[in-house]
Design a protein around this motif. Structure first.
Motif, PDB file in Angstrom:
ATOM      1  N   PHE A 117       0.855  -0.930   0.103  1.00 34.37           N
ATOM      2  CA  PHE A 117       0.212   0.235   0.164  1.00 34.37           C
ATOM      3  C   PHE A 117       1.023   0.875  -0.045  1.00 34.37           C
ATOM      4  N   LYS A 118       1.954   0.768   0.421  1.00 33.09           N
ATOM      5  CA  LYS A 118       3.024   2.122   0.426  1.00 33.09           C
ATOM      6  C   LYS A 118       4.339   2.263  -1.485  1.00 33.09           C
ATOM      7  N   ALA A 119       4.095   1.321  -1.432  1.00 32.25           N
ATOM      8  CA  ALA A 119       5.148   0.194  -2.595  1.00 32.25           C
ATOM      9  C   ALA A 119       4.460   0.862  -4.068  1.00 32.25           C
ATOM     10  N   PHE A 120       2.997   0.829  -4.134  1.00 32.01           N
ATOM     11  CA  PHE A 120       2.693   1.422  -5.659  1.00 32.01           C
ATOM     12  C   PHE A 120       1.570   2.408  -5.572  1.00 32.01           C
ATOM     13  N   THR A 121       1.142   2.747  -6.587  1.00 34.13           N
ATOM     14  CA  THR A 121      -0.045   3.458  -6.770  1.00 34.13           C
ATOM     15  C   THR A 121      -0.562   2.573  -7.850  1.00 34.13           C
ATOM     16  N   PRO A 122      -2.248   2.276  -6.767  1.00 30.12           N
ATOM     17  CA  PRO A 122      -3.329   1.632  -7.504  1.00 30.12           C
ATOM     18  C   PRO A 122      -3.594   2.482  -8.867  1.00 30.12           C
ATOM     19  N   ILE A 123      -4.283   1.290 -10.208  1.00 28.62           N
ATOM     20  CA  ILE A 123      -4.795   2.255 -10.974  1.00 28.62           C
ATOM     21  C   ILE A 123      -6.107   2.246 -10.875  1.00 28.62           C
ATOM     22  N   SER A 124      -5.995   0.912 -11.513  1.00 28.51           N
ATOM     23  CA  SER A 124      -7.526   0.185 -12.244  1.00 28.51           C
ATOM     24  C   SER A 124      -7.187  -1.668 -12.256  1.00 28.51           C
ATOM     25  N   SER A 125      -8.240  -2.392 -11.390  1.00 26.06           N
ATOM     26  CA  SER A 125      -8.084  -3.308 -11.814  1.00 26.06           C
ATOM     27  C   SER A 125      -8.409  -3.885 -13.553  1.00 26.06           C
ATOM     28  N   ALA A 126      -7.822  -5.718 -13.366  1.00 24.98           N
ATOM     29  CA  ALA A 126      -7.656  -5.807 -15.234  1.00 24.98           C
ATOM     30  C   ALA A 126      -9.044  -6.243 -15.031  1.00 24.98           C
ATOM     31  N   GLY A 127      -9.345  -7.412 -13.713  1.00 22.43           N
ATOM     32  CA  GLY A 127     -10.065  -8.507 -14.074  1.00 22.43           C
ATOM     33  C   GLY A 127     -10.218  -9.913 -12.362  1.00 22.43           C
ATOM     34  N   LEU A 261       2.718   8.401  -8.440  1.00 23.92           N
ATOM     35  CA  LEU A 261       2.150   8.559  -9.721  1.00 23.92           C
ATOM     36  C   LEU A 261       1.317   9.546  -9.544  1.00 23.92           C
ATOM     37  N   PRO A 262       1.785  11.345 -10.026  1.00 21.93           N
ATOM     38  CA  PRO A 262       0.821  11.949 -10.034  1.00 21.93           C
ATOM     39  C   PRO A 262      -0.915  11.849 -10.275  1.00 21.93           C
ATOM     40  N   GLN A 263      -2.101  12.401  -9.534  1.00 22.14           N
ATOM     41  CA  GLN A 263      -3.449  11.841  -9.590  1.00 22.14           C
ATOM     42  C   GLN A 263      -4.104  12.356 -10.845  1.00 22.14           C
ATOM     43  N   ALA A 264      -3.122  13.432 -11.948  1.00 20.53           N
ATOM     44  CA  ALA A 264      -3.449  12.938 -12.980  1.00 20.53           C
ATOM     45  C   ALA A 264      -3.571  12.282 -14.176  1.00 20.53           C
ATOM     46  N   ILE A 265      -2.039  11.516 -13.910  1.00 18.14           N
ATOM     47  CA  ILE A 265      -1.962  10.559 -14.404  1.00 18.14           C
ATOM     48  C   ILE A 265      -2.311   8.988 -14.204  1.00 18.14           C
ATOM     49  N   THR A 266      -2.511   9.174 -13.247  1.00 16.85           N
ATOM     50  CA  THR A 266      -3.019   7.886 -12.592  1.00 16.85           C
ATOM     51  C   THR A 266      -5.015   7.940 -13.256  1.00 16.85           C
ATOM     52  N   ALA A 267      -5.304   8.489 -12.904  1.00 19.38           N
ATOM     53  CA  ALA A 267      -6.640   9.339 -13.504  1.00 19.38           C
ATOM     54  C   ALA A 267      -6.624   8.802 -14.807  1.00 19.38           C
ATOM     55  N   LYS A 268      -6.184   9.799 -15.571  1.00 17.38           N
ATOM     56  CA  LYS A 268      -6.104   8.772 -17.213  1.00 17.38           C
ATOM     57  C   LYS A 268      -6.152   7.416 -17.985  1.00 17.38           C
ATOM     58  N   LEU A 269      -4.546   7.218 -17.359  1.00 17.52           N
ATOM     59  CA  LEU A 269      -4.464   5.244 -17.263  1.00 17.52           C
ATOM     60  C   LEU A 269      -5.737   4.297 -16.668  1.00 17.52           C
ATOM     61  N   SER A 270      -6.209   5.437 -15.575  1.00 17.10           N
ATOM     62  CA  SER A 270      -7.405   3.972 -15.065  1.00 17.10           C
ATOM     63  C   SER A 270      -8.795   4.616 -15.911  1.00 17.10           C
ATOM     64  N   GLN A 271      -8.876   5.518 -16.709  1.00 17.05           N
ATOM     65  CA  GLN A 271      -9.838   5.629 -17.685  1.00 17.05           C
ATOM     66  C   GLN A 271      -9.656   4.662 -18.756  1.00 17.05           C
ATOM     67  N   GLU A 272      -8.562   5.310 -19.675  1.00 17.55           N
ATOM     68  CA  GLU A 272      -7.893   4.793 -20.623  1.00 17.55           C
ATOM     69  C   GLU A 272      -8.207   2.832 -20.031  1.00 17.55           C
ATOM     70  N   LEU A 273      -7.620   1.975 -19.231  1.00 18.74           N
ATOM     71  CA  LEU A 273      -7.671   0.494 -19.438  1.00 18.74           C
ATOM     72  C   LEU A 273      -8.815   0.715 -18.781  1.00 18.74           C
ATOM     73  N   GLN A 274     -10.228   0.976 -18.120  1.00 16.60           N
ATOM     74  CA  GLN A 274     -11.100   0.867 -18.539  1.00 16.60           C
ATOM     75  C   GLN A 274     -11.946   0.537 -19.548  1.00 16.60           C
ATOM     76  N   ASN A 275     -11.619   1.848 -20.540  1.00 18.94           N
ATOM     77  CA  ASN A 275     -12.113   1.774 -21.667  1.00 18.94           C
ATOM     78  C   ASN A 275     -11.762   0.393 -22.770  1.00 18.94           C
ATOM     79  N   THR A 276     -10.516   0.430 -22.069  1.00 18.48           N
ATOM     80  CA  THR A 276      -9.504  -0.748 -22.795  1.00 18.48           C
ATOM     81  C   THR A 276     -10.874  -2.080 -23.262  1.00 18.48           C
ATOM     82  N   LEU A 277     -10.894  -2.157 -21.898  1.00 13.83           N
ATOM     83  CA  LEU A 277     -11.418  -3.584 -21.254  1.00 13.83           C
ATOM     84  C   LEU A 277     -12.586  -4.224 -21.149  1.00 13.83           C
ATOM     85  N   LYS A 278     -13.153  -2.615 -21.896  1.00 12.66           N
ATOM     86  CA  LYS A 278     -14.806  -2.564 -23.073  1.00 12.66           C
ATOM     87  C   LYS A 278     -15.211  -3.117 -23.611  1.00 12.66           C
ATOM     88  N   ARG A 279     -13.284  -3.247 -24.758  1.00 14.37           N
ATOM     89  CA  ARG A 279     -13.698  -2.718 -26.446  1.00 14.37           C
ATOM     90  C   ARG A 279     -14.505  -4.456 -26.632  1.00 14.37           C
TER      91      ARG A 279
END
Length: 324
Positions: A117-127, A261-279
């Motif tokens: 919980f300190k060594a990483f920044t959670p971005i998104s689940s993969a599944g 990892l900056p919040q703005a980068i985290t948020a953008k990556l998370s959204q694009e990963l969520q969009n990826t998994l919906k493809r």
């Protein structure tokens, strides 16, 4: 000094620039402007590697930048996790993390390799990996209750198989105080071979292996660890349907970045990963791999991650599981 003043002026004016650790500037409009590195802690050709490459290809299309998969197998995924944790937090190094490296290693080892919980920044689940409790067709148990009754009637007479800590702890949660002898294998295929031969009586296995043998009538699937029924075996009930609320271990995967990892980068990556998994193309390929792909916001994923970590730790403490 002049460049620094211009950068600060842009920030003060509400511009889209943000400062990364170390003073580098990042722009929401231009990120990413070079290929990303996605590290996975398993060897090429395996299930986790296949999933990672499917998602990486879809993410490349979403971002308009190449996403290069880097395999760092060994030490239960710890090497890959440590490589990510020590990387620059600029959004160009990501980790495909699973239960093994993110939960089991820091929980089971006498000396934790890191605080997840300190060594990483959670971005998104993969599944979640489809996981089924299976028994050979020769075993006279057609339901979970019938299996538990058999085990209770003859303590220590039955055995189970596993190739990872998630399946072992799920079995412990299922059995409670009922006793079986567990055999640890290097992979599910070896364990499945022995289960088909009758040497093994039960195991939690993946959606990659189970469906074919179930449809052939060689094994029975009694329950899935997924929160909903799997399209691979839609007749197999979930634990909640059977009233097995104690089955809280979920074999999952998710995306992490380095700490800071900056919040703005985290948020953008998370959204694009969520969009990826919906493809549709990504979804179809993941289903074929026995993987239920879905994304989460960073906050939801952090909440899920914490719940899984706590449930895993509670089961380890309850059953006095030791790292070997």
């Amino acid at each position: 000094m002049r460049r620094r003043n211009l950068t600060l002026a842009a920030l003060a004016a509400g511009g889209s620039l943000a400062l990364l650790p170390g003073g580098a500037a990042w722009s929401a409009e231009t990120y990413p402007d070079k290929p990303l590195r996605l590290i996975v802690g398993f060897a090429p050709g395996g299930g986790a590697d296949a999933l990672t490459r499917i998602i990486a290809e879809g993410l490349s299309k979403q971002l308009g930048q190449q996403v290069i998969v880097e395999n760092r197998p060994g030490a239960d995924g710890v090497l890959a996790a440590q490589a990510t944790s020590s990387a620059k937090p600029d959004g160009y190094t990501l980790l495909m993390g699973t239960n093994t490296a993110m939960v089991a290693a820091p929980t089971l080892r006498p000396t934790a390799p890191y605080d997840p919980f300190k060594a990483f920044t959670p971005i998104s689940s993969a599944g979640q990996f489809s996981m089924f409790l299976v028994v050979p067709s020769s075993l006279p148990a057609k339901s979970v209750n019938e299996l538990l009754a058999l085990v209770a009637a003859k303590p220590g007479a039955y055995n189970s198989a596993s190739s990872n800590s998630a399946s072992e702890l799920a079995m412990l949660q299922l059995l409670g105080e009922r006793k079986v002898v567990n055999a640890r294998y290097k992979g599910d295929m070896q364990a499945m071979t022995d289960l088909l031969g009758g040497q093994i009586h039960m195991m939690f296995t993946t959606g990659t292996l189970a469906p074919g043998f179930v449809k052939e009538g060689r094994i029975r699937a009694l329950v899935t660890l997924l929160p909903q029924r799997s399209a691979l075996l839609p007749d197999v009930p979930t634990g909640s349907e059977l009233g097995l609320g104690k089955l809280t271990i979920t074999p999952w995967a998710g995306f992490f970045g380095p700490p800071g990892l900056p919040q703005a980068i985290t948020a953008k990556l998370s959204q694009e990963l969520q969009n990826t998994l919906k493809r549709p193309d990504v979804h179809a390929q993941l289903v074929q791999q026995g993987f239920e792909g879905y994304g989460m916001s960073p906050a939801k994923f952090t909440e899920f991650f914490r719940a899984q970590y706590d449930a895993f730790g509670a089961t380890v403490r309850q059953h006095n599981v030791k790292f070997e």
